[in-house]
Design a protein around this motif. Structure first.
Motif, short mmCIF file in Angstrom:
data_model
loop_
_atom_site.label_atom_id
_atom_site.label_comp_id
_atom_site.label_asym_id
_atom_site.label_seq_id
_atom_site.Cartn_x
_atom_site.Cartn_y
_atom_site.Cartn_z
N THR A 180 60.53 47.04 25.57
CA THR A 180 60.64 46.37 26.54
C THR A 180 62.19 45.97 26.76
O THR A 180 62.96 45.42 26.24
N GLY A 181 62.58 46.35 27.91
CA GLY A 181 64.02 46.19 28.20
C GLY A 181 64.81 47.42 27.25
O GLY A 181 65.89 48.13 28.28
N VAL A 182 64.17 47.79 26.29
CA VAL A 182 65.03 49.04 25.62
C VAL A 182 64.67 50.67 26.70
O VAL A 182 65.52 51.24 26.31
N GLY A 183 63.05 50.74 27.41
CA GLY A 183 62.58 51.88 27.06
C GLY A 183 61.82 52.00 28.33
O GLY A 183 61.06 50.36 28.53
N PHE A 184 60.47 52.94 28.82
CA PHE A 184 59.58 52.81 29.24
C PHE A 184 58.82 54.37 29.12
O PHE A 184 59.27 55.42 28.80
N LEU A 185 57.59 53.65 28.58
CA LEU A 185 56.53 54.94 28.12
C LEU A 185 55.64 54.80 28.99
O LEU A 185 55.09 54.06 29.33
N ALA A 186 55.23 56.32 29.33
CA ALA A 186 54.29 56.54 30.16
C ALA A 186 53.39 58.10 29.11
O ALA A 186 54.56 58.58 29.35
N GLU A 187 52.45 57.89 29.99
CA GLU A 187 51.46 58.95 29.02
C GLU A 187 52.42 60.54 27.95
O GLU A 187 52.87 61.56 27.93
N HIS A 188 52.83 59.41 27.12
CA HIS A 188 53.44 59.91 25.78
C HIS A 188 54.97 60.37 26.37
O HIS A 188 55.91 60.68 25.28
#
Length: 159
Positions: free
Chosen positions: A74-82
């Motif tokens: 949260t706030g540091v980055g975004f994860l989607a499909e590894h």
């Protein structure tokens, strides 16, 4: 199928022997990261603005290879499909877990590093005279333009 009972019977010399076997799927024992982000030889680090794809392997190989990854990004980055994209410097807590209710997990942290300012120049003004209490905003150009510490407009800022 998992839990399927099979009976194997063997006849030889007028004798019969049977054995009942229950087939079970291989359960995961361990999750291994095959790829981890790296900056200047330091593992589990990446630069602000970079994207990284996690690759995993479940041991034993006959176990389901489906692995989910969860981050506290949260706030540091975004994860989607590894695929993780680092938005700002900070620490990301990650958990890779087998998707079969076995509770096999791998917990690790990734440090998102800032992209440092290498240099900056003041645009336009070569000399400046101010009176006490005067305020003058100076336009700057920052190198690299994607530096983490800079101004709102990374290519031309005001401070």
């Amino acid at each position: 199928d998992n839990g399927q009972a099979v009976t194997i019977t063997h006849d030889a010399d007028g004798r019969r022997a049977s054995v009942k076997i229950t087939v079970v799927k291989a359960m995961p024992r361990e999750i291994v990261l095959l790829s981890v982000p790296e900056v200047n030889g330091e593992k589990y680090k990446m630069l602000h603005g970079e994207t990284f794809v996690f690759k995993t392997k479940v041991i034993p190989e006959k176990a389901s290879q489906v692995v989910n990854i969860h981050t506290s990004a949260t706030g540091v980055g975004f994860l989607a499909e590894h695929k993780f994209t680092a938005n700002t410097p900070g620490i990301v807590h990650c958990t890779a877990y087998a998707d079969d209710n076995s509770n096999v997990r791998l917990i690790f942290d990734i440090e998102v590093l800032p992209i440092p300012v290498e240099s900056f120049t003041i645009v336009g003004e070569s000399k400046l005279a101010l009176w006490v209490g005067d305020v003058k905003f100076l336009e700057t150009e920052i190198i690299p333009t994607n530096a983490s510490y800079g101004f709102a407009d990374r290519s031309k800022g005001r401070d």
